[in-house]
Design a protein around this motif. Sequence first.
Motif, PDB file in Angstrom:
ATOM      1  N   THR A 263       0.797  -1.223   0.000  1.00 39.19           N
ATOM      2  CA  THR A 263       0.000   0.000   0.000  1.00 39.19           C
ATOM      3  C   THR A 263       0.831   1.276   0.000  1.00 39.19           C
ATOM      4  O   THR A 263       0.290   2.361  -0.207  1.00 39.19           O
ATOM      5  CB  THR A 263      -0.945   0.024   1.218  1.00 39.19           C
ATOM      6  N   ASP A 266       6.923   3.876   3.624  1.00 40.28           N
ATOM      7  CA  ASP A 266       6.864   4.835   4.729  1.00 40.28           C
ATOM      8  C   ASP A 266       8.060   5.777   4.727  1.00 40.28           C
ATOM      9  O   ASP A 266       8.922   5.729   3.829  1.00 40.28           O
ATOM     10  CB  ASP A 266       6.697   4.118   6.075  1.00 40.28           C
ATOM     11  N   VAL A 272       5.165  -0.980   2.989  1.00 37.45           N
ATOM     12  CA  VAL A 272       4.031  -1.248   3.876  1.00 37.45           C
ATOM     13  C   VAL A 272       3.106  -2.227   3.175  1.00 37.45           C
ATOM     14  O   VAL A 272       2.591  -1.955   2.075  1.00 37.45           O
ATOM     15  CB  VAL A 272       3.277   0.046   4.224  1.00 37.45           C
ATOM     16  N   SER A 274      -0.347  -4.428   3.526  1.00 38.79           N
ATOM     17  CA  SER A 274      -1.602  -4.586   4.248  1.00 38.79           C
ATOM     18  C   SER A 274      -1.989  -6.057   4.220  1.00 38.79           C
ATOM     19  O   SER A 274      -2.256  -6.630   3.157  1.00 38.79           O
ATOM     20  CB  SER A 274      -2.696  -3.737   3.598  1.00 38.79           C
ATOM     21  N   THR A 275      -2.001  -6.691   5.385  1.00 38.98           N
ATOM     22  CA  THR A 275      -2.338  -8.108   5.498  1.00 38.98           C
ATOM     23  C   THR A 275      -3.628  -8.268   6.302  1.00 38.98           C
ATOM     24  O   THR A 275      -4.160  -7.291   6.847  1.00 38.98           O
ATOM     25  CB  THR A 275      -1.202  -8.880   6.198  1.00 38.98           C
ATOM     26  N   ASP A 279      -1.399  -3.752   8.956  1.00 42.30           N
ATOM     27  CA  ASP A 279      -0.286  -3.250   8.148  1.00 42.30           C
ATOM     28  C   ASP A 279       1.040  -3.742   8.710  1.00 42.30           C
ATOM     29  O   ASP A 279       1.256  -3.733   9.932  1.00 42.30           O
ATOM     30  CB  ASP A 279      -0.292  -1.725   8.118  1.00 42.30           C
ATOM     31  N   ARG A 280       1.948  -4.139   7.822  1.00 36.21           N
ATOM     32  CA  ARG A 280       3.267  -4.636   8.219  1.00 36.21           C
ATOM     33  C   ARG A 280       4.338  -3.888   7.430  1.00 36.21           C
ATOM     34  O   ARG A 280       4.448  -4.044   6.219  1.00 36.21           O
ATOM     35  CB  ARG A 280       3.346  -6.134   7.934  1.00 36.21           C
TER      36      ARG A 280
END
Length: 291
Positions: A263, A266, A272, A274-275, A279-280
């Motif tokens: 997504t 940073d 980043v 999205s799981t 977010d990871r």
Amino acid sequence: MPGSPYTDLDRPPLSVARLRRALVAPHGPWRRLELVVETGSTNADVAEAAQAGEPEGLVIVAERQVTGRGRRGRVWQSPPRAGIATSVLLRPAEAVAERDWTPVPTSRYGWLPLLAGVALVESVTRLAEVEAGLKWPNDLLVGGGKCAGILAEGISPAGAGRPPAVVVGMGLNVTLRAEELPERTTGLAATSLQLAGATATDRDPLVRALLRSLADWYDRWRDAGGDAVACGLRGAYLESCLTVGRPVRVLLPGGEELTGEATGVDADGRLVVSTAAGDRPLAAGDVLHLR
């Protein structure tokens, strides 16, 4: 004439005199430039110079690399004069009074390989007139294939009291023919500017454009104290990044696998994802493979 650099007229040698006139101070942005016929790795050569106390601004260009390295020990090499292999020495932890540069926190060094990726995209789209983008963090994709790779390495000083240096190496396939491309083992197949239909494959202007763009973005990044958002680097990277907005599968050390949608990137240059669990953010050093 055996061994002559002019045996393949599609791959003329570079001229160190011309490159120095264009790229070395006072008329260019770099402090010193060396051109070698062959070396194991330009990154290793620059790292050795850094450990010996070489100041920031060294550039080494090789007509051929025989043991060039990519991320996680992957090999990057090509026939003589068929590509661009270059490494530069940066010392972002050192203050530069005449430029009003303060030391950049090491936490922001992760932007340096992404910065080099932006410079690559700018150079090949402008000169070779091909559509190019970046697979996070810094693989240059042209025509659906990998055309260049970047390796940034931190170098510890030999003596105490001096901050670490960073070596940024770039390998670009320019005139490799289909039968000369490295065998595909994992990930994307390799390609070259010539195979992708580039309008220009003269390495001299490509080297100049790449090293000028790299220096320009580095100056902006240093002016902003390493803040990629403030200097516009994050925005430029996102414009070129082909990973953001797509579903991804990420293999992590230890065998863990993540799936989700990329997504964004940073402020620290982390991807980043999205799981289902949220977010990871992932740093380049955390990722074994990304698809």
